[in-house]
Design a protein around this motif. Structure first.
Motif, PDB file in Angstrom:
ATOM      1  N   LYS A 278     -31.173  -3.986  36.628  1.00 37.43           N
ATOM      2  CA  LYS A 278     -31.169  -5.429  36.409  1.00 37.43           C
ATOM      3  C   LYS A 278     -31.163  -5.782  34.925  1.00 37.43           C
ATOM      4  O   LYS A 278     -30.753  -6.868  34.533  1.00 37.43           O
ATOM      5  N   LEU A 279     -31.665  -4.911  34.075  1.00 41.48           N
ATOM      6  CA  LEU A 279     -31.689  -5.038  32.614  1.00 41.48           C
ATOM      7  C   LEU A 279     -32.610  -6.133  32.084  1.00 41.48           C
ATOM      8  O   LEU A 279     -33.348  -5.910  31.125  1.00 41.48           O
ATOM      9  N   GLU A 280     -32.584  -7.306  32.688  1.00 40.68           N
ATOM     10  CA  GLU A 280     -33.367  -8.409  32.113  1.00 40.68           C
ATOM     11  C   GLU A 280     -34.866  -8.182  32.166  1.00 40.68           C
ATOM     12  O   GLU A 280     -35.598  -8.715  31.323  1.00 40.68           O
ATOM     13  N   ASP A 281     -35.346  -7.412  33.138  1.00 40.77           N
ATOM     14  CA  ASP A 281     -36.787  -7.196  33.235  1.00 40.77           C
ATOM     15  C   ASP A 281     -37.179  -5.750  32.946  1.00 40.77           C
ATOM     16  O   ASP A 281     -38.197  -5.263  33.404  1.00 40.77           O
ATOM     17  N   LEU A 282     -36.358  -5.077  32.149  1.00 45.48           N
ATOM     18  CA  LEU A 282     -36.698  -3.720  31.710  1.00 45.48           C
ATOM     19  C   LEU A 282     -37.956  -3.729  30.851  1.00 45.48           C
ATOM     20  O   LEU A 282     -38.162  -4.640  30.042  1.00 45.48           O
ATOM     21  N   THR A 283     -38.771  -2.702  30.998  1.00 42.34           N
ATOM     22  CA  THR A 283     -39.882  -2.514  30.067  1.00 42.34           C
ATOM     23  C   THR A 283     -39.418  -1.611  28.933  1.00 42.34           C
ATOM     24  O   THR A 283     -38.421  -0.886  29.049  1.00 42.34           O
ATOM     25  N   ILE A 284     -40.141  -1.643  27.842  1.00 38.87           N
ATOM     26  CA  ILE A 284     -39.793  -0.804  26.696  1.00 38.87           C
ATOM     27  C   ILE A 284     -39.911   0.674  27.059  1.00 38.87           C
ATOM     28  O   ILE A 284     -39.134   1.511  26.589  1.00 38.87           O
ATOM     29  N   GLN A 285     -40.843   1.006  27.942  1.00 37.68           N
ATOM     30  CA  GLN A 285     -41.006   2.398  28.372  1.00 37.68           C
ATOM     31  C   GLN A 285     -39.815   2.857  29.214  1.00 37.68           C
ATOM     32  O   GLN A 285     -39.342   3.997  29.086  1.00 37.68           O
ATOM     33  N   GLU A 286     -39.300   1.976  30.078  1.00 35.10           N
ATOM     34  CA  GLU A 286     -38.138   2.327  30.893  1.00 35.10           C
ATOM     35  C   GLU A 286     -36.904   2.531  30.019  1.00 35.10           C
ATOM     36  O   GLU A 286     -36.140   3.488  30.210  1.00 35.10           O
ATOM     37  N   LEU A 287     -36.733   1.651  29.041  1.00 32.26           N
ATOM     38  CA  LEU A 287     -35.594   1.787  28.142  1.00 32.26           C
ATOM     39  C   LEU A 287     -35.717   3.045  27.292  1.00 32.26           C
ATOM     40  O   LEU A 287     -34.728   3.738  27.029  1.00 32.26           O
ATOM     41  N   GLN A 288     -36.921   3.361  26.879  1.00 29.42           N
ATOM     42  CA  GLN A 288     -37.149   4.571  26.099  1.00 29.42           C
ATOM     43  C   GLN A 288     -36.732   5.814  26.887  1.00 29.42           C
ATOM     44  O   GLN A 288     -36.047   6.694  26.366  1.00 29.42           O
ATOM     45  N   THR A 289     -37.124   5.886  28.147  1.00 24.76           N
ATOM     46  CA  THR A 289     -36.763   7.039  28.978  1.00 24.76           C
ATOM     47  C   THR A 289     -35.251   7.167  29.108  1.00 24.76           C
ATOM     48  O   THR A 289     -34.686   8.263  28.967  1.00 24.76           O
ATOM     49  N   ALA A 290     -34.577   6.042  29.369  1.00 33.03           N
ATOM     50  CA  ALA A 290     -33.121   6.070  29.517  1.00 33.03           C
ATOM     51  C   ALA A 290     -32.445   6.494  28.217  1.00 33.03           C
ATOM     52  O   ALA A 290     -31.468   7.260  28.229  1.00 33.03           O
ATOM     53  N   CYS A 291     -32.957   6.025  27.082  1.00 33.95           N
ATOM     54  CA  CYS A 291     -32.396   6.415  25.785  1.00 33.95           C
ATOM     55  C   CYS A 291     -32.616   7.896  25.508  1.00 33.95           C
ATOM     56  O   CYS A 291     -31.763   8.554  24.894  1.00 33.95           O
ATOM     57  N   GLN A 292     -33.728   8.418  25.947  1.00 30.51           N
ATOM     58  CA  GLN A 292     -33.985   9.850  25.775  1.00 30.51           C
ATOM     59  C   GLN A 292     -32.994  10.674  26.591  1.00 30.51           C
ATOM     60  O   GLN A 292     -32.519  11.722  26.146  1.00 30.51           O
ATOM     61  N   MET A 293     -32.633  10.194  27.781  1.00 31.81           N
ATOM     62  CA  MET A 293     -31.584  10.847  28.560  1.00 31.81           C
ATOM     63  C   MET A 293     -30.261  10.794  27.794  1.00 31.81           C
ATOM     64  O   MET A 293     -29.509  11.771  27.749  1.00 31.81           O
ATOM     65  N   GLY A 294     -30.001   9.653  27.173  1.00 29.49           N
ATOM     66  CA  GLY A 294     -28.792   9.531  26.365  1.00 29.49           C
ATOM     67  C   GLY A 294     -28.791  10.472  25.188  1.00 29.49           C
ATOM     68  O   GLY A 294     -27.763  11.081  24.861  1.00 29.49           O
ATOM     69  N   ALA A 295     -29.928  10.629  24.544  1.00 27.84           N
ATOM     70  CA  ALA A 295     -30.022  11.507  23.383  1.00 27.84           C
ATOM     71  C   ALA A 295     -29.749  12.959  23.754  1.00 27.84           C
ATOM     72  O   ALA A 295     -29.124  13.703  22.991  1.00 27.84           O
TER      73      ALA A 295
END
Length: 334
Positions: A278-295
């Protein structure tokens, strides 16, 4: 937790002609400029070794999503050589949904000519080819009955990026704005319009500064959720003024930085689609995890030449993730 929601990826489809030179690009350009006689035209040359790879932002992202068990739907235009040069077969072997690819039989598939120096400097020249037809793609028709809950709009002709952003907005499909190297091709009004329709913005550190200079506003005043990638220095994420820095993964050897950003986006989108599309209600922790997968995806990409030549098993991905960032929920990768 949502399971493998499909992600619509609007972007380019191309062949990447990647050339490597032992010269540094600033040396080449400075030598040509310094040796130029007054009123003469510049002429310079340098030796390269080249490699042709499957590429394009949409298909590079889709490739990396598939490696991490994501569910991509690339949306782009390909040319008459899409089959003869084995790109279609390559994607079919990966079981990527090709329902979002339009074929233009009157043009060749786009080509990117990328020169990389021994220190990682890059120069790019892009032949648009079939991509000129991407503006004719209707997002609503493509994603109908596809269970698409989020998207991304990556570099393409400007009119396509604007039209697709408008369609995503009207369809209530949250998307990530990824203007990349096209930032200078937007007017300030167009750039502001493009970003304002998005739920999140992803750029590298140079692009972040360019947007702020163009629009005379800080990113935090333009959009509430941002990801700024910083190459070997990792990335920074922000949601509503909550900031987290994520270090880059440790790699075995830097071979070619081409495609690392697309690989990052593939891992990121794979994570977001399973965590919270949904993106609009992401938490910073959820985004961090997804970015770590990207890294982790980006780390694998730079260890191989080309944009779709790296490969890893889920077990290898899991081991590298946990070595760098700690435990990962297996629902995100299996």
């Amino acid at each position: 937790m949502p399971k493998k929601e499909k992600v619509a990826i609007s972007g380019s489809a191309a062949f990447d002609v990647i050339a490597f030179t032992e010269a540094t690009l600033d040396e080449v350009f400075l030598k040509a400029i310094n040796n130029k006689e007054e009123d003469a035209r510049i002429s310079f040359s340098f030796l390269v070794n080249k490699k042709v790879s499957f590429g394009g932002t949409a298909l590079n992202i889709a490739y990396n999503m598939k490696l991490t068990n994501g569910n991509p739907l690339p949306i782009s235009c390909v040319g008459r050589d899409f089959i003869s040069r084995n790109y279609k077969k390559h994607l079919e072997n990966l079981d990527i949904d090709l329902g979002g690819l339009m074929v233009n039989d009157g043009e060749d598939t786009a080509e990117a000519y990328i020169v990389t120096s021994k220190i990682g400097d890059q120069m790019s020249i892009f032949h648009t080819g079939a991509l000129q037809d991407t503006c004719n793609i209707k997002i609503g028709e493509i994603i109908k009955n596809k269970n698409v809950e989020m998207g991304i709009i990556s570099p393409n002709p400007i009119n396509t990026m604007l039209r697709h952003s408008d369609e995503f907005k009207k369809l209530n499909v949250p998307f990530i704005a990824d203007p990349g190297q096209m930032i200078n091709n937007f007017t300030p009004e167009e750039l502001l319009e493009f970003i304002s329709r998005a739920s999140m913005l992803i750029v590298n550190d140079y692009e972040a500064g360019l947007i702020e200079k163009t629009l005379q506003k800080k990113l935090k005043n333009l959009i509430s959720s941002t990801i700024i990638t910083r190459g070997a220095y990792g990335c920074s994420v922000c949601i509503d003024n909550n900031h987290v820095h994520i270090p880059a993964v440790k790699i075995s050897k830097l071979v070619d930085p081409t495609g690392a950003g697309d690989a990052f986006r593939g891992g990121l989108l794979s994570g977001l689609s399973k965590i919270n599309p949904k993106l609009e209600d992401l938490t910073i922790q959820e985004l961090q995890t997804a970015c770590q997968m990207g890294a982790v995806c980006g780390g694998y990409a730079v260890e191989q030449a080309g944009t779709q030549n790296h490969i890893f098993t889920i077990e290898e991905f899991k081991a590298r993730y946990e070595k760098n960032y700690g435990k990962i929920d297996e629902q995100l990768i299996y």
